[in-house]
Design a protein around this motif. Sequence first.
Motif, PDB file in Angstrom:
ATOM      1  N   GLN A  37     132.888  40.989  24.854  1.00 59.09           N
ATOM      2  CA  GLN A  37     131.898  39.917  24.665  1.00 59.09           C
ATOM      3  C   GLN A  37     130.477  40.304  25.097  1.00 59.09           C
ATOM      4  O   GLN A  37     129.609  39.443  25.182  1.00 59.09           O
ATOM      5  CB  GLN A  37     132.326  38.638  25.392  1.00 59.09           C
ATOM      6  CG  GLN A  37     133.640  38.065  24.928  1.00 59.09           C
ATOM      7  CD  GLN A  37     133.624  37.696  23.450  1.00 59.09           C
ATOM      8  OE1 GLN A  37     132.646  37.152  22.951  1.00 59.09           O
ATOM      9  NE2 GLN A  37     134.709  38.001  22.746  1.00 59.09           N
ATOM     10  N   TYR A  38     130.221  41.582  25.376  1.00 59.09           N
ATOM     11  CA  TYR A  38     128.869  42.000  25.749  1.00 59.09           C
ATOM     12  C   TYR A  38     127.998  42.026  24.503  1.00 59.09           C
ATOM     13  O   TYR A  38     128.390  42.538  23.458  1.00 59.09           O
ATOM     14  CB  TYR A  38     128.867  43.376  26.417  1.00 59.09           C
ATOM     15  CG  TYR A  38     127.486  43.813  26.850  1.00 59.09           C
ATOM     16  CD1 TYR A  38     126.936  43.352  28.033  1.00 59.09           C
ATOM     17  CD2 TYR A  38     126.724  44.667  26.056  1.00 59.09           C
ATOM     18  CE1 TYR A  38     125.667  43.734  28.428  1.00 59.09           C
ATOM     19  CE2 TYR A  38     125.458  45.049  26.445  1.00 59.09           C
ATOM     20  CZ  TYR A  38     124.938  44.583  27.628  1.00 59.09           C
ATOM     21  OH  TYR A  38     123.668  44.961  28.005  1.00 59.09           O
ATOM     22  N   LYS A  39     126.824  41.478  24.610  1.00 61.15           N
ATOM     23  CA  LYS A  39     125.870  41.447  23.502  1.00 61.15           C
ATOM     24  C   LYS A  39     124.723  42.418  23.801  1.00 61.15           C
ATOM     25  O   LYS A  39     124.083  42.332  24.839  1.00 61.15           O
ATOM     26  CB  LYS A  39     125.294  40.036  23.307  1.00 61.15           C
ATOM     27  CG  LYS A  39     126.349  38.947  23.158  1.00 61.15           C
ATOM     28  CD  LYS A  39     127.258  39.183  21.987  1.00 61.15           C
ATOM     29  CE  LYS A  39     128.268  38.069  21.873  1.00 61.15           C
ATOM     30  NZ  LYS A  39     129.498  38.467  21.250  1.00 61.15           N
ATOM     31  N   ALA A  40     124.498  43.346  22.891  1.00 58.60           N
ATOM     32  CA  ALA A  40     123.444  44.343  23.057  1.00 58.60           C
ATOM     33  C   ALA A  40     122.081  43.658  23.108  1.00 58.60           C
ATOM     34  O   ALA A  40     121.799  42.755  22.319  1.00 58.60           O
ATOM     35  CB  ALA A  40     123.502  45.354  21.922  1.00 58.60           C
ATOM     36  N   GLN A  81     107.478  37.674  26.293  1.00 56.87           N
ATOM     37  CA  GLN A  81     108.463  38.536  25.641  1.00 56.87           C
ATOM     38  C   GLN A  81     109.819  38.353  26.291  1.00 56.87           C
ATOM     39  O   GLN A  81     110.011  38.704  27.441  1.00 56.87           O
ATOM     40  CB  GLN A  81     108.033  40.002  25.719  1.00 56.87           C
ATOM     41  CG  GLN A  81     106.745  40.275  25.029  1.00 56.87           C
ATOM     42  CD  GLN A  81     106.762  39.840  23.581  1.00 56.87           C
ATOM     43  OE1 GLN A  81     107.660  40.182  22.838  1.00 56.87           O
ATOM     44  NE2 GLN A  81     105.784  39.059  23.194  1.00 56.87           N
ATOM     45  N   GLN A  82     110.727  37.797  25.549  1.00 54.82           N
ATOM     46  CA  GLN A  82     112.068  37.617  26.059  1.00 54.82           C
ATOM     47  C   GLN A  82     112.961  38.708  25.502  1.00 54.82           C
ATOM     48  O   GLN A  82     112.665  39.316  24.480  1.00 54.82           O
ATOM     49  CB  GLN A  82     112.606  36.258  25.665  1.00 54.82           C
ATOM     50  CG  GLN A  82     111.867  35.117  26.329  1.00 54.82           C
ATOM     51  CD  GLN A  82     112.544  33.796  26.061  1.00 54.82           C
ATOM     52  OE1 GLN A  82     113.578  33.736  25.440  1.00 54.82           O
ATOM     53  NE2 GLN A  82     111.934  32.737  26.533  1.00 54.82           N
ATOM     54  N   LEU A  83     114.058  38.920  26.187  1.00 54.60           N
ATOM     55  CA  LEU A  83     115.038  39.872  25.696  1.00 54.60           C
ATOM     56  C   LEU A  83     115.676  39.321  24.438  1.00 54.60           C
ATOM     57  O   LEU A  83     116.020  38.147  24.365  1.00 54.60           O
ATOM     58  CB  LEU A  83     116.105  40.124  26.761  1.00 54.60           C
ATOM     59  CG  LEU A  83     115.617  40.775  28.048  1.00 54.60           C
ATOM     60  CD1 LEU A  83     116.775  40.920  29.026  1.00 54.60           C
ATOM     61  CD2 LEU A  83     115.011  42.119  27.763  1.00 54.60           C
ATOM     62  N   LEU A  84     115.828  40.168  23.466  1.00 47.83           N
ATOM     63  CA  LEU A  84     116.419  39.770  22.193  1.00 47.83           C
ATOM     64  C   LEU A  84     117.821  40.340  22.080  1.00 47.83           C
ATOM     65  O   LEU A  84     118.145  41.357  22.675  1.00 47.83           O
ATOM     66  CB  LEU A  84     115.560  40.301  21.035  1.00 47.83           C
ATOM     67  CG  LEU A  84     114.078  39.938  21.064  1.00 47.83           C
ATOM     68  CD1 LEU A  84     113.336  40.692  19.980  1.00 47.83           C
ATOM     69  CD2 LEU A  84     113.898  38.446  20.909  1.00 47.83           C
ATOM     70  N   TYR A  85     118.655  39.672  21.301  1.00 42.45           N
ATOM     71  CA  TYR A  85     119.979  40.202  21.021  1.00 42.45           C
ATOM     72  C   TYR A  85     119.893  41.081  19.787  1.00 42.45           C
ATOM     73  O   TYR A  85     119.282  40.713  18.790  1.00 42.45           O
ATOM     74  CB  TYR A  85     120.979  39.069  20.754  1.00 42.45           C
ATOM     75  CG  TYR A  85     121.313  38.287  21.986  1.00 42.45           C
ATOM     76  CD1 TYR A  85     122.184  38.796  22.922  1.00 42.45           C
ATOM     77  CD2 TYR A  85     120.755  37.039  22.213  1.00 42.45           C
ATOM     78  CE1 TYR A  85     122.504  38.085  24.066  1.00 42.45           C
ATOM     79  CE2 TYR A  85     121.064  36.323  23.351  1.00 42.45           C
ATOM     80  CZ  TYR A  85     121.944  36.847  24.269  1.00 42.45           C
ATOM     81  OH  TYR A  85     122.247  36.141  25.393  1.00 42.45           O
ATOM     82  N   ARG A  86     120.502  42.250  19.867  1.00 42.49           N
ATOM     83  CA  ARG A  86     120.531  43.140  18.727  1.00 42.49           C
ATOM     84  C   ARG A  86     121.648  42.679  17.788  1.00 42.49           C
ATOM     85  O   ARG A  86     122.739  42.358  18.222  1.00 42.49           O
ATOM     86  CB  ARG A  86     120.775  44.576  19.186  1.00 42.49           C
ATOM     87  CG  ARG A  86     120.623  45.565  18.062  1.00 42.49           C
ATOM     88  CD  ARG A  86     120.557  46.964  18.536  1.00 42.49           C
ATOM     89  NE  ARG A  86     119.345  47.143  19.350  1.00 42.49           N
ATOM     90  CZ  ARG A  86     119.151  48.189  20.107  1.00 42.49           C
ATOM     91  NH1 ARG A  86     120.019  49.135  20.204  1.00 42.49           N
ATOM     92  NH2 ARG A  86     118.044  48.295  20.806  1.00 42.49           N
TER      93      ARG A  86
END
Length: 134
Positions: A37-40, A81-86
């Motif tokens: 369930q880890y999201k890059a 700038q927020q972290l985005l999901y790849r």
Amino acid sequence: MIDKLDHAFRFYEDAANLRAHRQQLIASNIANADTPQYKARDINFKDAMESALTGKRGVILVTSAPNHIASPTGAGVAAGQQLLYRTAVQGSVDGNTVDMDVERNQFADNAVHYEANLTFISDQIRQMRTAIQG
């Protein structure tokens, strides 16, 4: 005088900080390649650099629980700038979105850009030393 030197190196400083932060994110993705369930995660470097150049500095803290530890200020991500999901290239049975080929490619690309940035900084310093020494 110091303000002029600070201004001359500000772009390279911001770029190096953002590249270093992005390298940490990519390394984290690689380290969690087998975590279910880890999201890059990644950042949009162009948008983060534009925010840094316009003077919007700081870190946006994104936590999902009240007991999460706060990230240190000045961690290198420009404000806004927020972290985005790849997006996942290939689906995984365990829900993990890390694609090792993509991560290795992004890691190498980011490392080359980081090294190039350090080379530009070294060249700027060398030119200033030459101008001072004559």
